[in-house]
Design a protein around this motif. Structure first.
Motif, PDB file in Angstrom:
ATOM      1  N   LYS A   1      -9.435 -45.006  28.893  1.00  0.00           N
ATOM      2  CA  LYS A   1      -9.307 -46.374  28.404  1.00  0.00           C
ATOM      3  C   LYS A   1     -10.533 -46.767  27.583  1.00  0.00           C
ATOM      4  O   LYS A   1     -11.545 -46.079  27.589  1.00  0.00           O
ATOM      5  N   LYS A   2     -10.432 -47.908  26.903  1.00  0.00           N
ATOM      6  CA  LYS A   2     -11.533 -48.392  26.055  1.00  0.00           C
ATOM      7  C   LYS A   2     -12.834 -48.572  26.839  1.00  0.00           C
ATOM      8  O   LYS A   2     -13.914 -48.347  26.306  1.00  0.00           O
ATOM      9  N   ASP A   3     -12.709 -48.984  28.107  1.00  0.00           N
ATOM     10  CA  ASP A   3     -13.907 -49.221  28.913  1.00  0.00           C
ATOM     11  C   ASP A   3     -14.475 -47.933  29.521  1.00  0.00           C
ATOM     12  O   ASP A   3     -15.442 -47.963  30.275  1.00  0.00           O
ATOM     13  N   GLY A   4     -13.847 -46.781  29.209  1.00  0.00           N
ATOM     14  CA  GLY A   4     -14.336 -45.501  29.711  1.00  0.00           C
ATOM     15  C   GLY A   4     -13.695 -45.049  31.015  1.00  0.00           C
ATOM     16  O   GLY A   4     -13.879 -43.912  31.441  1.00  0.00           O
ATOM     17  N   SER A   5     -12.940 -45.943  31.645  1.00  0.00           N
ATOM     18  CA  SER A   5     -12.273 -45.545  32.886  1.00  0.00           C
ATOM     19  C   SER A   5     -11.125 -44.588  32.566  1.00  0.00           C
ATOM     20  O   SER A   5     -10.615 -44.550  31.448  1.00  0.00           O
ATOM     21  N   ARG A   6     -10.737 -43.818  33.559  1.00  0.00           N
ATOM     22  CA  ARG A   6      -9.689 -42.821  33.379  1.00  0.00           C
ATOM     23  C   ARG A   6      -8.507 -43.138  34.282  1.00  0.00           C
ATOM     24  O   ARG A   6      -8.676 -43.522  35.429  1.00  0.00           O
ATOM     25  N   VAL A   7      -7.301 -42.964  33.724  1.00  0.00           N
ATOM     26  CA  VAL A   7      -6.072 -43.179  34.477  1.00  0.00           C
ATOM     27  C   VAL A   7      -5.125 -42.023  34.205  1.00  0.00           C
ATOM     28  O   VAL A   7      -5.213 -41.354  33.171  1.00  0.00           O
ATOM     29  N   ASP A   8      -4.216 -41.799  35.148  1.00  0.00           N
ATOM     30  CA  ASP A   8      -3.206 -40.771  34.953  1.00  0.00           C
ATOM     31  C   ASP A   8      -2.171 -41.251  33.951  1.00  0.00           C
ATOM     32  O   ASP A   8      -1.870 -42.449  33.859  1.00  0.00           O
ATOM     33  N   TYR A   9      -1.611 -40.297  33.224  1.00  0.00           N
ATOM     34  CA  TYR A   9      -0.518 -40.591  32.300  1.00  0.00           C
ATOM     35  C   TYR A   9       0.661 -41.132  33.107  1.00  0.00           C
ATOM     36  O   TYR A   9       0.989 -40.614  34.162  1.00  0.00           O
ATOM     37  N   SER A  10       1.311 -42.181  32.604  1.00  0.00           N
ATOM     38  CA  SER A  10       2.461 -42.764  33.302  1.00  0.00           C
ATOM     39  C   SER A  10       3.615 -42.943  32.322  1.00  0.00           C
ATOM     40  O   SER A  10       3.577 -43.828  31.455  1.00  0.00           O
ATOM     41  N   ARG A  11       4.619 -42.111  32.479  1.00  0.00           N
ATOM     42  CA  ARG A  11       5.825 -42.217  31.646  1.00  0.00           C
ATOM     43  C   ARG A  11       6.463 -43.598  31.841  1.00  0.00           C
ATOM     44  O   ARG A  11       6.946 -44.198  30.888  1.00  0.00           O
ATOM     45  N   ASP A  12       6.435 -44.102  33.075  1.00  0.00           N
ATOM     46  CA  ASP A  12       7.052 -45.396  33.370  1.00  0.00           C
ATOM     47  C   ASP A  12       6.376 -46.543  32.617  1.00  0.00           C
ATOM     48  O   ASP A  12       7.044 -47.468  32.159  1.00  0.00           O
ATOM     49  N   LYS A  13       5.047 -46.484  32.470  1.00  0.00           N
ATOM     50  CA  LYS A  13       4.342 -47.545  31.738  1.00  0.00           C
ATOM     51  C   LYS A  13       4.723 -47.518  30.262  1.00  0.00           C
ATOM     52  O   LYS A  13       4.934 -48.560  29.643  1.00  0.00           O
ATOM     53  N   ILE A  14       4.823 -46.325  29.698  1.00  0.00           N
ATOM     54  CA  ILE A  14       5.202 -46.201  28.287  1.00  0.00           C
ATOM     55  C   ILE A  14       6.644 -46.645  28.097  1.00  0.00           C
ATOM     56  O   ILE A  14       6.955 -47.398  27.170  1.00  0.00           O
ATOM     57  N   LEU A  15       7.512 -46.213  28.998  1.00  0.00           N
ATOM     58  CA  LEU A  15       8.913 -46.614  28.937  1.00  0.00           C
ATOM     59  C   LEU A  15       9.028 -48.132  29.022  1.00  0.00           C
ATOM     60  O   LEU A  15       9.763 -48.759  28.253  1.00  0.00           O
ATOM     61  N   GLY A  16       8.284 -48.735  29.938  1.00  0.00           N
ATOM     62  CA  GLY A  16       8.321 -50.189  30.095  1.00  0.00           C
ATOM     63  C   GLY A  16       7.860 -50.933  28.858  1.00  0.00           C
ATOM     64  O   GLY A  16       8.492 -51.912  28.433  1.00  0.00           O
ATOM     65  N   SER A  17       6.782 -50.476  28.244  1.00  0.00           N
ATOM     66  CA  SER A  17       6.274 -51.171  27.052  1.00  0.00           C
ATOM     67  C   SER A  17       7.217 -50.974  25.866  1.00  0.00           C
ATOM     68  O   SER A  17       7.415 -51.894  25.073  1.00  0.00           O
ATOM     69  N   MET A  18       7.818 -49.793  25.768  1.00  0.00           N
ATOM     70  CA  MET A  18       8.766 -49.569  24.673  1.00  0.00           C
ATOM     71  C   MET A  18      10.049 -50.376  24.895  1.00  0.00           C
ATOM     72  O   MET A  18      10.598 -50.935  23.940  1.00  0.00           O
ATOM     73  N   ARG A  19      10.499 -50.469  26.138  1.00  0.00           N
ATOM     74  CA  ARG A  19      11.686 -51.280  26.431  1.00  0.00           C
ATOM     75  C   ARG A  19      11.433 -52.749  26.110  1.00  0.00           C
ATOM     76  O   ARG A  19      12.314 -53.442  25.618  1.00  0.00           O
ATOM     77  N   LEU A  20      10.242 -53.213  26.408  1.00  0.00           N
ATOM     78  CA  LEU A  20       9.896 -54.603  26.106  1.00  0.00           C
ATOM     79  C   LEU A  20       9.954 -54.850  24.599  1.00  0.00           C
ATOM     80  O   LEU A  20      10.500 -55.850  24.146  1.00  0.00           O
ATOM     81  N   ALA A  21       9.407 -53.934  23.823  1.00  0.00           N
ATOM     82  CA  ALA A  21       9.440 -54.070  22.367  1.00  0.00           C
ATOM     83  C   ALA A  21      10.874 -53.973  21.835  1.00  0.00           C
ATOM     84  O   ALA A  21      11.217 -54.619  20.837  1.00  0.00           O
ATOM     85  N   LEU A  22      11.707 -53.183  22.491  1.00  0.00           N
ATOM     86  CA  LEU A  22      13.087 -52.967  22.047  1.00  0.00           C
ATOM     87  C   LEU A  22      14.080 -53.956  22.655  1.00  0.00           C
ATOM     88  O   LEU A  22      15.286 -53.841  22.424  1.00  0.00           O
ATOM     89  N   ARG A  23      13.571 -54.907  23.411  1.00  0.00           N
ATOM     90  CA  ARG A  23      14.448 -55.868  24.088  1.00  0.00           C
ATOM     91  C   ARG A  23      15.362 -56.573  23.093  1.00  0.00           C
ATOM     92  O   ARG A  23      14.910 -57.067  22.063  1.00  0.00           O
ATOM     93  N   LYS A  24      16.657 -56.560  23.423  1.00  0.00           N
ATOM     94  CA  LYS A  24      17.710 -57.175  22.600  1.00  0.00           C
ATOM     95  C   LYS A  24      17.832 -56.542  21.214  1.00  0.00           C
ATOM     96  O   LYS A  24      18.272 -57.184  20.264  1.00  0.00           O
TER      97      LYS A  24
END
Length: 148
Positions: free
Chosen positions: A53-76
């Motif tokens: 992340k921008k602050d230097g912290s590390r997180v695991d890759y999450s397909r669900d987070k990407i899916l959720g953000s893409m679904r939000l953008a594709l809503r309706k």
């Protein structure tokens, strides 16, 4: 396979098909207890890189987070679930092909925008407006010019 509707472990496979992109097997199943039907997908599990992340912290890759953000953008928007799954598969293939153990989240954001641009221009602008934090009309107009 556990039934998602009841705690039964006995399900019957009714139909198996390879997905359009050839990267998953889609199975229609029926619970032998409650008789409800559901779909499962079988995919190859590959080790995804850690995201920085921008602050230097590390997180695991999450397909669900990407899916959720893409679904939000594709809503309706008129985009099928299959097209969305194919876009995420393309994104994951690109991430894996980079061969890196760590990838900045900004790179993932750019890859998401690239896939949304191919799927739906309105969804692309929605995602870009949040991701790039447009401060004024000029920055928004420049994103629109990219589409033209």
């Amino acid at each position: 396979m556990h039934c998602p509707f009841c705690p039964n472990e006995e399900t019957q496979v009714l139909d198996s098909r390879v997905s359009e992109d050839g990267r998953a097997v889609r199975r229609r199943r029926r619970c032998e207890k409650c008789d409800k039907r559901f779909t499962t997908y079988e995919r190859i599990e590959l080790s995804m890189p850690t995201l920085v992340k921008k602050d230097g912290s590390r997180v695991d890759y999450s397909r669900d987070k990407i899916l959720g953000s893409m679904r939000l953008a594709l809503r309706k928007r008129p985009v099928s679930s299959e097209a969305l799954e194919a876009a995420i598969a393309q994104l994951e293939e690109k991430v894996i092909s980079l061969g890196e153990k760590e990838i900045p989240t900004s790179r993932i954001g750019e890859l998401v925008m690239r896939e949304l641009k191919k799927l739906d221009k309105v969804a692309y602008i929605r995602y870009a407006s949040v991701y790039r934090s447009f401060e004024d009309i000029e920055s928004f107009e420049s994103a629109l010019k990219e589409l033209r």
